[in-house]
Design an enzyme around this catalytic site. Structure first.
Site, PDB file in Angstrom:
ATOM      1  N   ASP A  67       0.820  -1.213   0.000  1.00  0.00           N
ATOM      2  CA  ASP A  67       0.000   0.000   0.000  1.00  0.00           C
ATOM      3  C   ASP A  67       0.853   1.263   0.000  1.00  0.00           C
ATOM      4  O   ASP A  67       2.074   1.208   0.196  1.00  0.00           O
ATOM      5  CB  ASP A  67      -0.954   0.002   1.214  1.00  0.00           C
ATOM      6  CG  ASP A  67      -0.262  -0.411   2.512  1.00  0.00           C
ATOM      7  OD1 ASP A  67       0.978  -0.349   2.571  1.00  0.00           O
ATOM      8  OD2 ASP A  67      -0.967  -0.785   3.465  1.00  0.00           O
ATOM      9  N   ASN A 147      -7.040  -2.710  14.676  1.00  0.00           N
ATOM     10  CA  ASN A 147      -8.455  -2.966  14.343  1.00  0.00           C
ATOM     11  C   ASN A 147      -8.618  -4.200  13.450  1.00  0.00           C
ATOM     12  O   ASN A 147      -9.690  -4.430  12.897  1.00  0.00           O
ATOM     13  CB  ASN A 147      -9.070  -1.737  13.655  1.00  0.00           C
ATOM     14  CG  ASN A 147      -8.382  -1.388  12.337  1.00  0.00           C
ATOM     15  OD1 ASN A 147      -7.467  -2.087  11.904  1.00  0.00           O
ATOM     16  ND2 ASN A 147      -8.821  -0.323  11.696  1.00  0.00           N
ATOM     17  N   HIS A 149      -6.998  -4.747  10.605  1.00  0.00           N
ATOM     18  CA  HIS A 149      -6.775  -4.552   9.166  1.00  0.00           C
ATOM     19  C   HIS A 149      -5.497  -5.255   8.703  1.00  0.00           C
ATOM     20  O   HIS A 149      -4.571  -5.450   9.485  1.00  0.00           O
ATOM     21  CB  HIS A 149      -6.791  -3.070   8.772  1.00  0.00           C
ATOM     22  CG  HIS A 149      -5.598  -2.260   9.142  1.00  0.00           C
ATOM     23  ND1 HIS A 149      -5.628  -0.877   9.242  1.00  0.00           N
ATOM     24  CD2 HIS A 149      -4.308  -2.598   9.422  1.00  0.00           C
ATOM     25  CE1 HIS A 149      -4.434  -0.435   9.557  1.00  0.00           C
ATOM     26  NE2 HIS A 149      -3.619  -1.445   9.679  1.00  0.00           N
ATOM     27  N   GLU A 154      -9.439  -1.872   5.733  1.00  0.00           N
ATOM     28  CA  GLU A 154     -10.021  -1.567   7.039  1.00  0.00           C
ATOM     29  C   GLU A 154     -11.237  -2.463   7.284  1.00  0.00           C
ATOM     30  O   GLU A 154     -11.768  -3.078   6.347  1.00  0.00           O
ATOM     31  CB  GLU A 154     -10.440  -0.085   7.067  1.00  0.00           C
ATOM     32  CG  GLU A 154      -9.289   0.901   6.845  1.00  0.00           C
ATOM     33  CD  GLU A 154      -8.365   1.054   8.054  1.00  0.00           C
ATOM     34  OE1 GLU A 154      -8.215   0.095   8.857  1.00  0.00           O
ATOM     35  OE2 GLU A 154      -7.778   2.135   8.203  1.00  0.00           O
TER      36      GLU A 154
END
Ligand code: PGA
Length: 260
Positions: A67, A147, A149, A154
């Site tokens: 990314d 979280n 991810h 996400e």
């Protein structure tokens, strides 16, 4: 899914590096999927050490990063292009033409129209095609967000998603604010391989350390497979290895293989 719990971060990095090095010795033109963030830094240091001390050859290796932030030019000190250069690429004999990192700058593209912008869409398709042209990713390194991810997929990301633009959650922006002068400077969007892209890697290697990751790790390994915890999709991968330190493993209830 193989879960390995090591005592400390340094041990995790040694085990992970050994796995990558074994693959690379068998296949000099290995296609390596790379991650950024604090977690893989020690793994990259180990790979650099193998290169310096044992002459490990990266000249035929092809890399694809997961990314990149949108809106940061490649030379920005917090771009993932800069991270990879300073943490790994400047210290090994990789050929620049074999490095692939998603593009983060798209000129004057309207920030609200990313998903439909032809230049962005064309780039995302090109990136997916490049991975295919390289023969697919042999081993993909991953971290995990607090979280759940993986890359910038996400919670709520489609489990079949491909390379595309994602809006970063507030949690992710807060987690990453430590690298910027203030949270306002943390980009709001990123371009990221999708979960479907990651799942096509022949092998995945996820690293997590510290108690801050323990709950996300527990949900990924022991919870149901759900888009609300993207890393849980690795339960469906045919060859995934999770390497943890004791902090990150502290909420697991099952007994897992312990080396070290
Ligand atoms: P970290 O980030 O390695 O900096 O904790 C991991 C991630 O968000 O994927």
């Amino acid at each position: 899914m193989l879960v390995i719990v090591e005592k400390e971060y340094a041990d995790m990095c040694r085990v992970a590096a050994k796995m990558v090095v074994d693959r690379l010795r068998k296949k000099p033109n290995l296609v390596l999927g790379l991650a950024t963030g604090s977690t893989p830094v020690g793994l990259y240091q180990e790979l650099i050490r193998y290169h310096r001390e044992d002459g490990l050859d990266f000249s035929k290796v092809v890399t694809f990063n997961l990314d990149e932030y949108i809106g940061l030019p490649p030379h920005h000190e917090q771009s993932y292009a800069t991270f990879m250069k300073t943490q790994l690429f400047d210290h090994i004999n990789i050929s620049p033409e074999n490095i692939h990192i998603p593009q983060g700058m798209f000129g004057e593209v309207n920030i609200t129209a990313f998903e439909t912008d032809p230049a962005v869409t064309a780039f995302c398709h090109w990136y997916e095609d490049e991975i295919k042209r390289a023969g697919g990713i042999d081993i993909q390194i991953l971290g995990i967000g607090g979280n759940g991810h993986i890359a910038f997929n996400e919670p709520g990301s489609s489990l079949g998603s491909r390379t595309r633009v994602k809006t970063l959650t507030e949690k992710t922006r807060r987690d990453n604010a430590r690298f910027f002068a203030s949270i306002d400077e943390v980009p709001r969007y990123a371009i990221t391989m999708g979960i479907g892209t990651i799942m096509e890697a022949r092998e995945v290697l996820l690293l997590a350390n510290g108690e801050g990751k323990a709950e996300a790790v527990r949900r990924s390994i022991e919870g149901p497979v759900t888009a609300m915890c993207p890393a849980s999709m690795l339960q469906m991968h045919r060859k995934s290895t999770i390497i943890l330190d004791q902090g990150a493993a502290s909420k697991l209830s099952a007994e897992f293989i312990t080396y070290g």
